[in-house]
Design an enzyme around this catalytic site. Sequence first.
Site, PDB file in Angstrom:
ATOM      1  CD  GLU A 269       7.558  -0.507  -0.078  1.00  0.00           C
ATOM      2  OE1 GLU A 269       7.357   0.634  -0.550  1.00  0.00           O
ATOM      3  OE2 GLU A 269       8.627  -0.845   0.460  1.00  0.00           O
ATOM      4  CB  CYS A 303       3.662   3.144  -6.386  1.00  0.00           C
ATOM      5  SG  CYS A 303       5.234   2.353  -6.706  1.00  0.00           S
TER       6      CYS A 303
HETATM    7  P1  NAD Z   1      -5.253  -2.584  -4.013  1.00  0.00           P
HETATM    8  O1  NAD Z   1      -5.040  -1.941  -2.706  1.00  0.00           O
HETATM    9  O2  NAD Z   1      -6.614  -2.543  -4.610  1.00  0.00           O
HETATM   10  O3  NAD Z   1      -4.834  -4.137  -3.939  1.00  0.00           O
HETATM   11  C1  NAD Z   1      -3.528  -4.538  -3.624  1.00  0.00           C
HETATM   12  C2  NAD Z   1      -3.549  -5.942  -3.064  1.00  0.00           C
HETATM   13  O4  NAD Z   1      -4.131  -5.927  -1.767  1.00  0.00           O
HETATM   14  C3  NAD Z   1      -4.371  -6.944  -3.859  1.00  0.00           C
HETATM   15  O5  NAD Z   1      -3.693  -8.181  -3.894  1.00  0.00           O
HETATM   16  C4  NAD Z   1      -5.659  -7.049  -3.057  1.00  0.00           C
HETATM   17  O6  NAD Z   1      -6.340  -8.268  -3.230  1.00  0.00           O
HETATM   18  C5  NAD Z   1      -5.123  -6.925  -1.650  1.00  0.00           C
HETATM   19  N1  NAD Z   1      -6.078  -6.451  -0.640  1.00  0.00           N
HETATM   20  C6  NAD Z   1      -6.990  -5.467  -0.766  1.00  0.00           C
HETATM   21  N2  NAD Z   1      -7.650  -5.283   0.406  1.00  0.00           N
HETATM   22  C7  NAD Z   1      -7.123  -6.154   1.297  1.00  0.00           C
HETATM   23  C8  NAD Z   1      -7.383  -6.457   2.662  1.00  0.00           C
HETATM   24  N3  NAD Z   1      -8.322  -5.806   3.346  1.00  0.00           N
HETATM   25  N4  NAD Z   1      -6.644  -7.419   3.260  1.00  0.00           N
HETATM   26  C9  NAD Z   1      -5.700  -8.092   2.589  1.00  0.00           C
HETATM   27  N5  NAD Z   1      -5.408  -7.855   1.272  1.00  0.00           N
HETATM   28  C10 NAD Z   1      -6.121  -6.902   0.635  1.00  0.00           C
HETATM   29  O7  NAD Z   1      -4.191  -1.931  -5.021  1.00  0.00           O
HETATM   30  P2  NAD Z   1      -4.047  -2.093  -6.605  1.00  0.00           P
HETATM   31  O8  NAD Z   1      -5.143  -1.353  -7.277  1.00  0.00           O
HETATM   32  O9  NAD Z   1      -3.803  -3.510  -6.981  1.00  0.00           O
HETATM   33  O10 NAD Z   1      -2.647  -1.339  -6.851  1.00  0.00           O
HETATM   34  C11 NAD Z   1      -2.516   0.036  -6.984  1.00  0.00           C
HETATM   35  C12 NAD Z   1      -2.038   0.698  -5.710  1.00  0.00           C
HETATM   36  O11 NAD Z   1      -0.824   0.091  -5.250  1.00  0.00           O
HETATM   37  C13 NAD Z   1      -1.686   2.161  -5.908  1.00  0.00           C
HETATM   38  O12 NAD Z   1      -2.151   2.892  -4.808  1.00  0.00           O
HETATM   39  C14 NAD Z   1      -0.164   2.163  -5.966  1.00  0.00           C
HETATM   40  O13 NAD Z   1       0.418   3.400  -5.635  1.00  0.00           O
HETATM   41  C15 NAD Z   1       0.152   1.094  -4.968  1.00  0.00           C
HETATM   42  N6  NAD Z   1       1.505   0.566  -5.164  1.00  0.00           N
HETATM   43  C16 NAD Z   1       2.483   0.943  -4.293  1.00  0.00           C
HETATM   44  C17 NAD Z   1       3.793   0.507  -4.490  1.00  0.00           C
HETATM   45  C18 NAD Z   1       4.893   0.927  -3.567  1.00  0.00           C
HETATM   46  O14 NAD Z   1       5.948   0.304  -3.616  1.00  0.00           O
HETATM   47  N7  NAD Z   1       4.726   1.920  -2.722  1.00  0.00           N
HETATM   48  C19 NAD Z   1       4.094  -0.343  -5.567  1.00  0.00           C
HETATM   49  C20 NAD Z   1       3.069  -0.718  -6.425  1.00  0.00           C
HETATM   50  C21 NAD Z   1       1.769  -0.256  -6.215  1.00  0.00           C
END
Ligand code: NAD
Length: 517
Positions: A269, A303
């Site tokens: 997602e 998102c």
């Molecule tokens: P992010 O990608 O920085 O982090 C999200 C999560 O992933 C965190 O828990 C982080 O620790 C983990 N993570 C990061 N790199 C990783 C890796 N290499 N391996 C495993 N885990 C890892 O995102 P954010 O800044 O917390 O959130 C914002 C983003 O999330 C935006 O792009 C938003 O659109 C997206 N989002 C999407 C949805 C959806 O349903 N499509 C919902 C909410 C947020």
Amino acid sequence: MTTATVVKDIEKALQSLGVQRENKGSSTGSQWFAGGDMITSYSPVDGEAIGSVQMTTREDYEKVVETAEKAFKKWRSVTAPQRGEIVRQFAESLRKNKEALGTLVSYEMGKSYQEGLGEVQEMIDICDFAVGLSRQLHGLTMHSERPGHRMYEQYHPLGIVGIISAFNFPVAVWSWNTALAWVCGDVCIWKPSEKTPLTAVACQNLIAEVLKDNDMPEGISCLITGDYKVGEMMTHDSRVPLVSATGSIRMGKIVAQAVAARLGKSLLELGGNNAIIVTPDADMKMTVIGAVFGAVGTCGQRCTSTRRLIIHESVYDEVKNSLVDAYKQLRIGNPLDENNHVGPLIDKDAVEKYQAALKKVVEEGGKLLVEGGVLEGEGYESGCYVKPAIAEAENHFEIVQEETFAPILYLMKYSGDVENAIDIQNGVKQGLSSAIMTTNLRESERFLSYAGSDCGIANVNIGTSGAEIGGAFGGEKETGGGRESGSDAWKIYMRRQTNTINYSDELPLAQGIKFDL
Ligand code: NAD
């Protein structure tokens, strides 16, 4: 709302949710393990440190996975309706704790108190949905081509579901996954965002109490905390058959490759770049409210936030002027104060990205209609409050093609038929949410047709944000293709098995193949 009131409310919320100022970081339910370095959670509301959690170490992680594996053997033997009953009790606990959890969500993440409550309501809704689902995990029966044979398919629990979540929906996304996974007979390990660990501790406390009251073993709901390195422990671990990851496209590409390398399943997602098309037949009042809420709600950190408005040239000036007027009325400030419309961004990094995006859009030839800026002074001490901005831009600009997680709305014109607007709307790499504002049936049906929007979500006369739990939620293209929440999204949390039973006294082979001894 005074600082003193906020502090009092937060103190009360933390206390009733059993969240300490210093928390151990990994848990298998009621048991918590002391881990490595501390992660401090700072509120974007006032910049204060709210509390801290310990990072999960490799040793903790092993303990958590071993406990989850054991718990799975017990949990899968509890009947699905009984598992549903436990999820029902969890929904009751959420109802009782709605204000406290909503307050903590608002303070730790920065969304408005109303949105914090809405997030907890979403958790309650998905639990209610899952309770009904616990009696409907059905497969199909099909006719066999062989006489005296019967065929059907059934769904079995999968095992450990790993959940990696983003900061912007710190609790709801976890519950979308867990409520379904639990009734499906799976156990869950959650790695929340390192930016919002305390709301995760609160959720873990609430579910642990329910599981304990039902004499369920440790390991059905597990929490691990830390940054991406802790997430990677799960993505590389073949004991975790499904990883559900919510976050940026950058993260999703890394997670997808890690999980695919071990042929695991991933549910992704990821980011969106959502647009509303405004046609000449749009209801202007609805358009303006829908666009403003979509662009500035959660300070542009959903998102599904509206990033682009694709407006027909005949109504362009009208929409533009109404939006500029509407933005003048926005009140920006403490999100726990219900008089404010817009709260802070999550942290100063996000503020920098917002500033860089505004600079870039101008460099690429765009024009700011509502200038942004960082707010300073009383009430804005955290340095995370920014003014929502509007820019005229072209769809092909590099900055427009990206998702900037901030309240910046790009306006662009289209001429001619709605197909031209749909081309612009689809002309980005992401495919999460989309909307059309029109009272013209032909336009709305064309937007929804196979030649219309290419997004996972396509709305008519509603903005791009604010999905209900009853439908499957997710997006196409670089948004990752995953579906969570309602409809038949539960199927990914189970393994499908096809069964053929021979009740005849012959052994005919499929496709009429002859084999005699
Ligand atoms: P992010 O990608 O920085 O982090 C999200 C999560 O992933 C965190 O828990 C982080 O620790 C983990 N993570 C990061 N790199 C990783 C890796 N290499 N391996 C495993 N885990 C890892 O995102 P954010 O800044 O917390 O959130 C914002 C983003 O999330 C935006 O792009 C938003 O659109 C997206 N989002 C999407 C949805 C959806 O349903 N499509 C919902 C909410 C947020």
